[in-house]
Enzyme design. Sequence first.
Site, PDB file in Angstrom:
ATOM      1  N   TRP A 357       0.665  -1.181   0.031  1.00 59.70           N
ATOM      2  CA  TRP A 357       0.005   0.120  -0.098  1.00 59.70           C
ATOM      3  C   TRP A 357       1.021   1.472  -0.047  1.00 59.70           C
ATOM      4  O   TRP A 357       0.437   2.278  -0.234  1.00 59.70           O
ATOM      5  CB  TRP A 357      -0.913   0.075   1.130  1.00 59.70           C
ATOM      6  CG  TRP A 357      -0.311   0.133   2.481  1.00 59.70           C
ATOM      7  CD1 TRP A 357       0.632  -0.618   3.211  1.00 59.70           C
ATOM      8  CD2 TRP A 357      -0.737   1.170   3.627  1.00 59.70           C
ATOM      9  NE1 TRP A 357       1.007  -0.126   4.377  1.00 59.70           N
ATOM     10  CE2 TRP A 357       0.373   1.062   4.535  1.00 59.70           C
ATOM     11  CE3 TRP A 357      -1.650   2.350   3.343  1.00 59.70           C
ATOM     12  CZ2 TRP A 357      -0.108   2.043   5.665  1.00 59.70           C
ATOM     13  CZ3 TRP A 357      -1.506   3.259   4.497  1.00 59.70           C
ATOM     14  CH2 TRP A 357      -0.663   3.141   5.605  1.00 59.70           C
ATOM     15  N   ASP A 358       2.272   1.045   0.366  1.00 62.80           N
ATOM     16  CA  ASP A 358       3.137   2.288   0.312  1.00 62.80           C
ATOM     17  C   ASP A 358       3.090   3.044  -0.982  1.00 62.80           C
ATOM     18  O   ASP A 358       3.059   4.168  -0.892  1.00 62.80           O
ATOM     19  CB  ASP A 358       4.648   1.717   0.318  1.00 62.80           C
ATOM     20  CG  ASP A 358       5.047   0.739   1.469  1.00 62.80           C
ATOM     21  OD1 ASP A 358       3.842   0.086   2.118  1.00 62.80           O
ATOM     22  OD2 ASP A 358       6.054   0.779   1.976  1.00 62.80           O
ATOM     23  N   GLU A 488       0.631  -1.727  13.157  1.00 59.80           N
ATOM     24  CA  GLU A 488       0.795  -3.329  12.912  1.00 59.80           C
ATOM     25  C   GLU A 488       1.018  -3.970  14.391  1.00 59.80           C
ATOM     26  O   GLU A 488       1.260  -5.026  14.611  1.00 59.80           O
ATOM     27  CB  GLU A 488       1.754  -3.794  12.145  1.00 59.80           C
ATOM     28  CG  GLU A 488       1.393  -3.535  10.632  1.00 59.80           C
ATOM     29  CD  GLU A 488       2.233  -4.111   9.570  1.00 59.80           C
ATOM     30  OE1 GLU A 488       3.685  -4.138   9.946  1.00 59.80           O
ATOM     31  OE2 GLU A 488       1.801  -4.088   8.356  1.00 59.80           O
ATOM     32  N   LYS A 600       2.926   1.494  16.291  1.00 60.66           N
ATOM     33  CA  LYS A 600       4.069   1.645  15.599  1.00 60.66           C
ATOM     34  C   LYS A 600       4.285   2.696  14.541  1.00 60.66           C
ATOM     35  O   LYS A 600       5.272   3.256  14.307  1.00 60.66           O
ATOM     36  CB  LYS A 600       3.900   0.315  14.685  1.00 60.66           C
ATOM     37  CG  LYS A 600       5.152  -0.286  13.575  1.00 60.66           C
ATOM     38  CD  LYS A 600       4.819  -1.391  12.810  1.00 60.66           C
ATOM     39  CE  LYS A 600       5.907  -1.436  11.927  1.00 60.66           C
ATOM     40  NZ  LYS A 600       5.859  -2.488  11.082  1.00 60.66           N
ATOM     41  N   GLN A 601       3.182   3.001  14.036  1.00 61.21           N
ATOM     42  CA  GLN A 601       3.217   4.173  12.736  1.00 61.21           C
ATOM     43  C   GLN A 601       1.713   4.800  12.865  1.00 61.21           C
ATOM     44  O   GLN A 601       0.815   4.451  13.370  1.00 61.21           O
ATOM     45  CB  GLN A 601       3.380   3.415  11.507  1.00 61.21           C
ATOM     46  CG  GLN A 601       2.295   2.536  10.822  1.00 61.21           C
ATOM     47  CD  GLN A 601       2.802   1.679   9.910  1.00 61.21           C
ATOM     48  OE1 GLN A 601       3.218   0.779  10.130  1.00 61.21           O
ATOM     49  NE2 GLN A 601       3.034   2.189   8.684  1.00 61.21           N
TER      50      GLN A 601
HETATM   51  C1  BGC Z   1       4.940  -1.118   7.483  1.00 67.17           C
HETATM   52  C2  BGC Z   1       3.892  -1.437   6.543  1.00 67.17           C
HETATM   53  C3  BGC Z   1       4.538  -1.158   5.114  1.00 67.17           C
HETATM   54  C4  BGC Z   1       5.703  -2.113   5.076  1.00 67.17           C
HETATM   55  C5  BGC Z   1       6.449  -2.221   3.822  1.00 67.17           C
HETATM   56  C6  BGC Z   1       6.014  -2.208   7.336  1.00 67.17           C
HETATM   57  O1  BGC Z   1       6.913  -2.154   8.554  1.00 67.17           O
HETATM   58  O2  BGC Z   1       4.223  -1.301   8.727  1.00 67.17           O
HETATM   59  O3  BGC Z   1       2.856  -0.272   6.830  1.00 67.17           O
HETATM   60  O4  BGC Z   1       3.696  -1.422   4.155  1.00 67.17           O
HETATM   61  O5  BGC Z   1       6.431  -1.862   6.155  1.00 67.17           O
HETATM   62  O6  BGC Z   1       7.038  -0.804   3.954  1.00 67.17           O
END
Ligand code: BGC
Length: 769
Positions: A357-358, A488, A600-601
Site C-alpha cells: 500500500w506504500d 501493526e 508503530k506508525q
Molecule cells: C509497515 C507497513 C509497510 C511495510 C512495507 C511495514 O513495516 O508497517 O505499513 O507497508 O513495512 O514498507
Amino acid sequence: MKHYYKLDEWNIIEEGFDADKNEISESIFSLGNGYMGQRANFEEEYSGASLQGNYIAGVYYPDKTRVGWWKNGYPEYFAKVLNSTNWIGINIKINDISLDLAKCTVNEFKRVLNMEEGYLQRSFKAALSNGNEIEVKSKRFISMTRGEIGAIKYSLKPLNFKGKLEITPYLDGDVMNSDSNYDEKFWDEISKEVNPYEAYMMLKTKKLDFHICTYMTYELTKNGEIIKPLVALEQSEKYVSNTVLVDCIENDEITIYKYVANTSSRYYETAELRQRTKELSNKAKNDGFDILLKEQAHSWKEKWKESDIVIEGDISAQQGIRFNIFQLNQTYTGEDHRLNIGPKGFTGEKYGGSTYWDTEAYCIPFYLSTSEEKVSRNLLLYRYKQLDKAIENAEKLGFTNGAALYPMVTMNGEECHNEWEITFEEIHRNGAIAYATYNYVNYTGDKSCLGEFSFEVLAAISRFWAQRATFSKSKNKYVILGVTGPNEYENNINNNWYTNKIAAWTLGYTLEVINYLSENEPERLSELKEKLNFKDDEIVIWKSIIENMYYPCDEELGIFLQQDGYMDKEQILVKELDKKHLPLNQNWSWDRILRSCFIKQADVLQGIYLFEQEYDTDTIRRNFEFYEPRTVHESSLSPCIHTILAGKIGNHDKAYEMYLRASRLDLDNYNNDTNDGCHSTSMAGTWMAIVHGFGGLRVMNNKLILNPFIPKHWCSCSFKIMFRGALLNIKFTASTLQIQNENNIAVNLSVYEKDYSLNGNDLLEINIL
Ligand code: BGC
C-alpha cells in the site's frame, strides 16, 4: 552512523574503506533506471561481507511459502524479485594475485554517488600481499535513456611494479537470492556463447519462464590507445568470461570499458532476445562510454528540472532530500503499467520487491507532483489490471458478487503475504487503492480514468467493504471486526478508526463517481453497470453504511480512538520509557508489544492526514497531541505524516524534529537496517514532509493551496512541482515567498488563504508576515 558519508549537496561520498559498513554502502550507492537496478557491489572479486544484488523490474520468482503453522487461505508462494546475472564483474589478477579488497591493504578509498549526473565512481590504492601496489578508478551507470544498458569504465595503474595484469570481464548467472526459502537457485541456463571481446548468456526462471539475456562487449586501452590482446575464453554452468593479459610497467594506465545489455522476455519474443541484446550492447560500445555518460547527465538534468528540492543553510538536509529524490527516480519511471515500487526499490531483497500500500499512500503524491500524469496513471492501471486477481482473492476468503480484496503484498495481483494478521486483516490497503484514484483525479483534474477503468476498481472495493462491515444491533451501527490497522502493533482488533473511516469514505467516493458518470458519461455507466451486474440496491446499502458507520472516540478527550478498547490499555508515553527498550520490535516480546499502548506508525493520524479537510484545527491538534507521544515510529512510513500534521497545527519545531527522523534514515542508518536495502517508499514520505508539510501544499476544488513555513535552521527552501501543465518553482524563506511559473500555462493558487492567478512564466512574490 551520523555523517559517515561526507556532506555534499549533490554527491554521496564515502572516504576510507570500512568493510563492516560495506553492505550498508552497497545499499546507499545502488543504481537503477526503473527497468533494472543493482546494489553497489564491487566489479572485482570481493571475499568480505557483501549482499550481491542485480534486479530486473518485474522479473520475479514464486518461492514456495515457508511457514511454521499453515492456515487455510495462506498463499502458496511468496513472489520475490530475483537476484539475476551479475553483469558488472571484472576480476583482476596482478602478477597472479587476485585483487580482493578483503585481502589487501586499501588506501585512499573513495566512493562517490554523483546524483546530479547519475553515476557511481570509486577509486582506491591497494597494496597486495606480493608488495605490488595498484591504483584503481571505476565509473559506472545504468542508462536512463537506454533502459537495458549498463556501462563501466575501470582503470588500473601499477604504482610500483611491472608485470602482468590479468583482466577477466564476465557474466555470472550462477547466483542466488539470500532470502531463498529452501536455499534453491531460481535460474536455469538456456544458452550461452563466448567469443573474443563478447559473450552472452540466456537464463530462464525455473518457474514462470521469464527469460533474461545478458550480452557483454568490451574494449581495452593502454595509456589512451586501443589495445587488442589475445583472449582466453572460459565458460561453465551459467558463467561466461574472457581473460586478457596485459603487460604493464609503472604508471601505465590500462582501462577496460564494459558495455552490457540486459533484456527480458517481458519486452521481446524469446526467439529474438539474443539478437536484440547483441545489437543493444554493440550499439552502446560503438557510441562509446563518453556519449553514454553525456546522455545520462542530460537525462538526470531533465529529471532534476522537474523534481529538485533546494535547501539553503542546511547541507545535511539538502543531501538527504536529494538522495531520496534520486532513489525514487531510479526506482520507478512510470513507462510500464505492469511495474510498481517495492519498499526497497532495487536496493535489496527485503519485502521481495513487491507492491505494498506504500505505493498508493506514499509514492503517488511524489510522482503526481514531479512527473507527467502518465506516470501516476500507470500506477492506477497497475491495480486495475490486477482487479480479477483481487476479486479471486476475496472469493477465496468467502466474499461474493465481485468484491475485491487487493493483496497486502504482490507481484502479479496474487497475495504473497502469509502472516494471518496481515494477509487477512490488514485490509485498510484496499482503501488506499481507492484513495489513489481520488488523489489522481483531484490533483490532475483528469477524470477520464473514472469511466475507463477506475469505477470498476472502486465498485469492487466498495462491494468488499459493504460485505466486510457488519451491523451491530447493540450499537445500532455498522462495525468492522477483526482487523489490523496501519499500526501493526495491534492485531485482530475491532473498529480500527482508520479502517472504518476509509471504508465508509470509499463507499461515498464511489457514489460520487457514479453521479459523475451518470451526468457526464451515462452510456458508459450503463455499460459498466451491466458488465459488473451492478444493482441500485447496492447503493441503498452503501448509503446506510456511510450514514451509520461506527467510529470509536473518547468524548472526554475529544479524540478519535484507534480501536475499541484502546483506552483500557495502560497509558504510558514513549518519553517515559527507558531508551534501552527502543526499538520495541527488537527488545520486547511480541505479546508485550501487542498489550502495550505504543503505536508503530501513524494510524488515526494517517486518516486525519488523508481527510484533513473534514476536521477543524483543534480536532487535529487534540488527536496529534494524544497520539504523537504514544507513537514509536518503528515504520519508516510514520514520521512524515506526523511532520505534515505538526505543520498543520503550527507546531513547527515538532514538524522539524519528525522530518529529521525521515530525511536521513538511510544515509545515517537510523534504524540500523540499511544493509538490507534503502527504505525507498518512505523516501516519498520525506518528499511529502517537505512539500505537504513545510510547503503546506494541498489541492482542493481545482486550486493549488500553499501555506509554507520554513524550519528555523534553514535559510530558504525551494521545490519544483508540476500542476496541470504548469511547472512551478516555489521558494520560501522566513520572510518571503516566490512562486515562479516556469511554463506558459496559467494556474490558480491560494496562498495563505488568499487567491491568485499566476500566468505562464510569471513570478508571484509575497511577504510573509
Ligand atoms: C509497515 C507497513 C509497510 C511495510 C512495507 C511495514 O513495516 O508497517 O505499513 O507497508 O513495512 O514498507
